[in-house]
Design a protein around this motif. Structure first.
Motif, PDB file in Angstrom:
ATOM      1  N   LEU A  23       0.865  -1.175   0.000  1.00  0.00           N
ATOM      2  CA  LEU A  23       0.000   0.000   0.000  1.00  0.00           C
ATOM      3  C   LEU A  23       0.899   1.222   0.000  1.00  0.00           C
ATOM      4  N   GLN A  24       0.797   2.009  -1.069  1.00  0.00           N
ATOM      5  CA  GLN A  24       1.680   3.152  -1.220  1.00  0.00           C
ATOM      6  C   GLN A  24       1.020   4.467  -0.852  1.00  0.00           C
ATOM      7  N   VAL A  27     -10.349  -5.710  -4.049  1.00  0.00           N
ATOM      8  CA  VAL A  27     -10.317  -4.687  -3.005  1.00  0.00           C
ATOM      9  C   VAL A  27     -11.706  -4.636  -2.372  1.00  0.00           C
ATOM     10  N   ILE A  28     -11.789  -4.935  -1.060  1.00  0.00           N
ATOM     11  CA  ILE A  28     -13.098  -4.959  -0.399  1.00  0.00           C
ATOM     12  C   ILE A  28     -13.282  -3.820   0.606  1.00  0.00           C
ATOM     13  N   LYS A  29     -12.164  -3.193   1.041  1.00  0.00           N
ATOM     14  CA  LYS A  29     -12.289  -2.120   2.013  1.00  0.00           C
ATOM     15  C   LYS A  29     -11.078  -1.202   1.929  1.00  0.00           C
ATOM     16  N   ILE A  30     -11.340   0.129   1.973  1.00  0.00           N
ATOM     17  CA  ILE A  30     -10.259   1.116   1.996  1.00  0.00           C
ATOM     18  C   ILE A  30     -10.521   2.067   3.149  1.00  0.00           C
ATOM     19  N   THR A  31      -9.564   2.128   4.079  1.00  0.00           N
ATOM     20  CA  THR A  31      -9.640   3.068   5.196  1.00  0.00           C
ATOM     21  C   THR A  31      -8.492   4.070   5.035  1.00  0.00           C
ATOM     22  N   ARG A  39      -1.254  -2.289   5.244  1.00  0.00           N
ATOM     23  CA  ARG A  39      -1.254  -1.076   6.063  1.00  0.00           C
ATOM     24  C   ARG A  39      -0.307  -0.036   5.461  1.00  0.00           C
ATOM     25  N   LEU A  40      -0.719   1.208   5.571  1.00  0.00           N
ATOM     26  CA  LEU A  40       0.097   2.299   5.055  1.00  0.00           C
ATOM     27  C   LEU A  40       1.376   2.425   5.858  1.00  0.00           C
ATOM     28  N   TYR A  41       1.252   2.268   7.176  1.00  0.00           N
ATOM     29  CA  TYR A  41       2.407   2.308   8.067  1.00  0.00           C
ATOM     30  C   TYR A  41       2.534   0.944   8.703  1.00  0.00           C
TER      31      TYR A  41
END
Length: 110
Positions: free
Chosen positions: A52-53, A82-86, A102-104
């Motif tokens: 995830l960038q 892709v089922i969920k984007i937070t 995860r982004l981080y």
């Protein structure tokens, strides 16, 4: 007059000598070159990695960049849906398997 010619000749020789020696010097900040095969192998592995960038939170729907590809909910990336984007993660589904990117990756201590 002969002294003037002599000084000019010395000056020309010095200038040519400095320019030739400057060409042989290398920039110390220049990155070291890699073999072409290792560059291709590394770029192929990096392209295939599910990472995830970036995440864009919008009123019209969240967008994410996964493995260099812009996706939204319902899109496919490398066989995953892709089922969920937070704001800090993306959940992918492949069959019965879910994968959370995860982004981080590391927990930030406060």
């Amino acid at each position: 007059m002969i002294n003037l010619l002599r000084y000019n000749l010395i000056l020309i020789c010095m200038c040519c000598g400095f320019s030739l020696s400057a060409k042989s010097l290398q920039d110390p900040t220049r990155p070291k070159t890699l073999e072409a095969s290792s560059v291709v192998a590394n770029s192929t592995q990096a392209d295939n990695a599910l990472v995830l960038q970036s995440v864009f939170v919008k009123d019209s729907g969240n967008l994410a960049v996964v493995a260099g590809q812009m996706v939204r909910i319902g899109d496919q990336v490398q066989g995953y849906k892709v089922i969920k984007i937070t704001p800090d993660s993306v959940t992918l589904e492949q069959g019965q398997t879910n994968k959370v990117l995860r982004l981080y990756q590391h927990e930030i201590k406060k």
